[in-house]
Scaffold this active site. Structure first.
Site, PDB file in Angstrom:
ATOM      1  N   ASN A 164       0.853  -1.196   0.000  1.00 57.52           N
ATOM      2  CA  ASN A 164       0.000   0.000   0.000  1.00 57.52           C
ATOM      3  C   ASN A 164       0.884   1.239   0.000  1.00 57.52           C
ATOM      4  O   ASN A 164       2.106   1.134   0.042  1.00 57.52           O
ATOM      5  CB  ASN A 164      -0.962  -0.030   1.188  1.00 57.52           C
ATOM      6  CG  ASN A 164      -0.217  -0.037   2.504  1.00 57.52           C
ATOM      7  OD1 ASN A 164       0.494   0.899   2.835  1.00 57.52           O
ATOM      8  ND2 ASN A 164      -0.360  -1.131   3.243  1.00 57.52           N
ATOM      9  N   PHE A 198      -4.284   3.578  15.183  1.00 59.57           N
ATOM     10  CA  PHE A 198      -4.757   4.597  14.245  1.00 59.57           C
ATOM     11  C   PHE A 198      -6.011   4.082  13.554  1.00 59.57           C
ATOM     12  O   PHE A 198      -6.203   2.876  13.435  1.00 59.57           O
ATOM     13  CB  PHE A 198      -3.691   4.897  13.182  1.00 59.57           C
ATOM     14  CG  PHE A 198      -2.685   5.917  13.627  1.00 59.57           C
ATOM     15  CD1 PHE A 198      -1.686   5.579  14.518  1.00 59.57           C
ATOM     16  CD2 PHE A 198      -2.753   7.230  13.172  1.00 59.57           C
ATOM     17  CE1 PHE A 198      -0.767   6.517  14.960  1.00 59.57           C
ATOM     18  CE2 PHE A 198      -1.841   8.180  13.600  1.00 59.57           C
ATOM     19  CZ  PHE A 198      -0.852   7.827  14.490  1.00 59.57           C
ATOM     20  N   LYS A 248     -10.892  -3.388  18.838  1.00 56.28           N
ATOM     21  CA  LYS A 248      -9.486  -3.789  18.940  1.00 56.28           C
ATOM     22  C   LYS A 248      -9.035  -3.929  20.400  1.00 56.28           C
ATOM     23  O   LYS A 248      -8.048  -4.588  20.688  1.00 56.28           O
ATOM     24  CB  LYS A 248      -8.601  -2.748  18.258  1.00 56.28           C
ATOM     25  CG  LYS A 248      -8.947  -2.516  16.794  1.00 56.28           C
ATOM     26  CD  LYS A 248      -7.913  -3.082  15.873  1.00 56.28           C
ATOM     27  CE  LYS A 248      -8.226  -2.691  14.440  1.00 56.28           C
ATOM     28  NZ  LYS A 248      -7.271  -3.235  13.502  1.00 56.28           N
ATOM     29  N   PRO A 253      -2.567 -11.496  10.750  1.00 52.05           N
ATOM     30  CA  PRO A 253      -2.849 -11.229  12.166  1.00 52.05           C
ATOM     31  C   PRO A 253      -3.057  -9.738  12.371  1.00 52.05           C
ATOM     32  O   PRO A 253      -2.453  -8.910  11.676  1.00 52.05           O
ATOM     33  CB  PRO A 253      -1.560 -11.682  12.870  1.00 52.05           C
ATOM     34  CG  PRO A 253      -0.508 -11.676  11.820  1.00 52.05           C
ATOM     35  CD  PRO A 253      -1.212 -11.962  10.518  1.00 52.05           C
ATOM     36  N   LEU A 255      -2.398  -4.793  16.384  1.00 51.36           N
ATOM     37  CA  LEU A 255      -2.964  -3.923  17.432  1.00 51.36           C
ATOM     38  C   LEU A 255      -3.883  -4.719  18.346  1.00 51.36           C
ATOM     39  O   LEU A 255      -3.776  -4.649  19.582  1.00 51.36           O
ATOM     40  CB  LEU A 255      -3.711  -2.763  16.760  1.00 51.36           C
ATOM     41  CG  LEU A 255      -4.427  -1.786  17.675  1.00 51.36           C
ATOM     42  CD1 LEU A 255      -3.463  -1.076  18.609  1.00 51.36           C
ATOM     43  CD2 LEU A 255      -5.194  -0.736  16.851  1.00 51.36           C
ATOM     44  N   ASP A 283      -4.199  -6.115   5.370  1.00 46.88           N
ATOM     45  CA  ASP A 283      -5.180  -6.963   6.041  1.00 46.88           C
ATOM     46  C   ASP A 283      -5.092  -8.413   5.571  1.00 46.88           C
ATOM     47  O   ASP A 283      -5.390  -9.330   6.315  1.00 46.88           O
ATOM     48  CB  ASP A 283      -6.593  -6.426   5.783  1.00 46.88           C
ATOM     49  CG  ASP A 283      -6.816  -5.110   6.517  1.00 46.88           C
ATOM     50  OD1 ASP A 283      -6.368  -5.012   7.670  1.00 46.88           O
ATOM     51  OD2 ASP A 283      -7.400  -4.178   5.929  1.00 46.88           O
TER      52      ASP A 283
HETATM   53  O1  C5P Z   1      -8.543  -2.366  11.107  1.00 52.78           O
HETATM   54  P1  C5P Z   1      -7.765  -1.210  10.636  1.00 52.78           P
HETATM   55  O2  C5P Z   1      -6.687  -1.579   9.640  1.00 52.78           O
HETATM   56  O3  C5P Z   1      -8.583  -0.060  10.159  1.00 52.78           O
HETATM   57  O4  C5P Z   1      -7.015  -0.681  11.970  1.00 52.78           O
HETATM   58  C1  C5P Z   1      -6.039   0.264  11.942  1.00 52.78           C
HETATM   59  C2  C5P Z   1      -5.166   0.130  13.164  1.00 52.78           C
HETATM   60  O5  C5P Z   1      -4.875  -1.230  13.409  1.00 52.78           O
HETATM   61  C3  C5P Z   1      -3.819   0.786  12.968  1.00 52.78           C
HETATM   62  O6  C5P Z   1      -3.367   1.211  14.236  1.00 52.78           O
HETATM   63  C4  C5P Z   1      -2.977  -0.345  12.429  1.00 52.78           C
HETATM   64  O7  C5P Z   1      -1.581  -0.143  12.695  1.00 52.78           O
HETATM   65  C5  C5P Z   1      -3.513  -1.525  13.198  1.00 52.78           C
HETATM   66  N1  C5P Z   1      -3.468  -2.809  12.471  1.00 52.78           N
HETATM   67  C6  C5P Z   1      -2.612  -3.798  12.934  1.00 52.78           C
HETATM   68  N2  C5P Z   1      -2.589  -5.009  12.296  1.00 52.78           N
HETATM   69  C7  C5P Z   1      -3.397  -5.247  11.241  1.00 52.78           C
HETATM   70  C8  C5P Z   1      -4.258  -4.252  10.777  1.00 52.78           C
HETATM   71  C9  C5P Z   1      -4.265  -3.031  11.407  1.00 52.78           C
HETATM   72  O8  C5P Z   1      -1.867  -3.556  13.887  1.00 52.78           O
HETATM   73  N3  C5P Z   1      -3.338  -6.430  10.653  1.00 52.78           N
END
Ligand code: C5P
Length: 405
Positions: free
Chosen positions: A212, A328, A346, A308, A311, A280
């Site tokens: 990304n 975030f 989360k 995984p 967060l 994701d």
């Molecule tokens: O679920 P989403 O991607 O919107 O969540 C964003 C937050 O979750 C950010 O703090 C990101 O660093 C963290 N995150 C993570 N591991 C993932 C997906 C998101 O730590 N696989």
């Protein structure tokens, strides 16, 4: 307090060297001690006598001078300073610093020092813009060298552009800020922090990957701000083209699974900040060999499996959960509403929510605007106005300091 601190000033060749005499005077007014090294180039523009008179100290010029070595060896000269200031810093001395040369007293002192180094470059605009100089600057900054200027304007050579030595007032302000900062108490001393930053790369085959557009700018700025406040910081970073923050332990990873392992490895910690744009999904069946276009027209199916959630995992890590876990939320609509739901889902303490709709330019850009969500209802929400990502990092750091006090 800057008074009583020691600066080793290295004056290299450049027409702007005369401006440094003003810097010396103003720093002496504040009772800052200055020892100066004048390079062969520097000598062409200011005299040893004027530098000695203003610093009220002997001026050092020669690496092999027996008297200099007897009075104060070059190692001591470089080690007894609280800051080494190179002003003006010519293209030549910057190149020598970047490549670790030590052919004269100035470069030897710069190679031998274990103290912070600040540079104030000054040169012709084309020399400044040359890829070689820019690469040298990037190298030096990645090693933690602090840069002041150059500014843009009319140059002594008759051309116009970037390359003017920063004004004495700007150099002095930076020196004072630095010296004051050194003596200021470090509010996060003794605290351990882990920060994730950048994108992850999820391989499809040995040459292709899913990624990304995350630049890592916000996460890296946060790691730097926490470190400046005295925290012991581990930065777990995906592939980015940014210099490592100075003083921070950097662990480089590529995939989400590697990021999770590195974060777990950095625990226990007092603070965890997940600023990375973690993919994701990864490919369910990474190919061991490069996928081939065989001319049959059959397009390979890309099957995905879930990565995984780092967060969520550390927020629910039981005994090893950091005391303050921050995530975030990049949203394109209903920013605070979606972020609040994410905080609950989360299990983290705070969510920094930002609007990443394409027209905001936040993703990959230099600016950010944040809503801090720290509770179940909107009464505790905070709004941090649009500013540089470094500014946001400092606001967050100040908020964390307040939280712990
Ligand atoms: O679920 P989403 O991607 O919107 O969540 C964003 C937050 O979750 C950010 O703090 C990101 O660093 C963290 N995150 C993570 N591991 C993932 C997906 C998101 O730590 N696989």
């Amino acid at each position: 307090m800057a008074a009583g601190k020691n600066i080793l000033l290295i004056i290299s060749g450049g027409i702007a060297a005369y401006k440094v005499l003003e810097v010396i005077r103003r720093l002496r007014d504040r009772e800052i001690n200055i020892r100066a090294i004048l390079t062969k180039g520097g000598e062409q523009f200011v005299t040893p006598l004027s530098v000695a008179a203003l610093t009220e100290n002997k001026v050092y010029q020669d690496l092999f001078s027996l008297t200099d070595e007897a009075e104060m060896g070059h190692i001591r000269l470089s080690r007894e300073a609280d800051l080494v200031l190179v002003a003006p810093a010519s293209a030549d001395i910057l190149a020598k610093m970047a490549t670790g040369q030590a052919g004269d007293l100035a470069t030897t002192a710069l190679l031998a020092t274990n103290k912070p180094v600040m540079i104030a470059p000054a040169m012709n605009v084309e020399m400044w813009n040359h890829p070689a100089t820019q690469a040298n600057i990037a190298t030096l900054e990645s090693r933690g060298v602090i840069r002041v200027g150059p500014s843009a304007g009319d140059l002594a050579c008759g051309e116009t552009g970037s390359g003017r030595l920063a004004e004495p007032a700007e150099i002095i302000a930076n020196v004072l800020d630095f010296l004051d900062g050194q003596s200021a108490p470090k509010p996060l001393a003794g605290k351990k922090a882990v920060v994730t930053s950048g994108p992850t790369h999820e391989p499809i085959d040995p040459v292709r990957y899913i990624a990304n557009r995350s630049s890592g700018k916000q996460g890296h700025a946060i790691a730097q701000a926490l470190c400046n406040a005295g925290a012991d910081v581990t930065l777990v970073s995906g592939p980015v083209s940014l210099p490592d923050p100075a003083g921070v332990k950097v662990v480089r990873i590529e995939t989400a699974r590697e990021m999770l392992a590195a974060v777990k490895n950095a625990l226990p910690a007092d603070i965890a900040i997940c600023a990375a744009a973690v993919a994701d999904w990864r490919t369910a069946d990474e190919a061991g060999q490069k996928l081939k276009k065989d001319g049959s027209g059959v397009i390979p199916d890309l099957r995905l499996s879930e990565n995984p959630d780092i967060l969520a995992t550390i927020s629910k890590a039981g005994a090893s959960r950091p005391g303050l876990v921050i995530g975030f939320a990049a949203e394109t609509e209903k920013v605070t509403e979606h972020a609040r739901a994410k905080r609950a889902r989360k299990g983290c303490d705070w969510i920094l929510a930002n609007d990443v709709a394409p027209e905001t330019g936040t993703f990959g850009g230099d600016q950010n605007e944040i809503f801090l969500i720290s509770g179940d209802d909107a009464t505790t929400d905070e709004h941090w106005s649009r500013q540089s990502k470094t500014g946001i990092a400092e606001v967050l750091c100040a908020r964390i300091i307040r939280h712990f006090s």
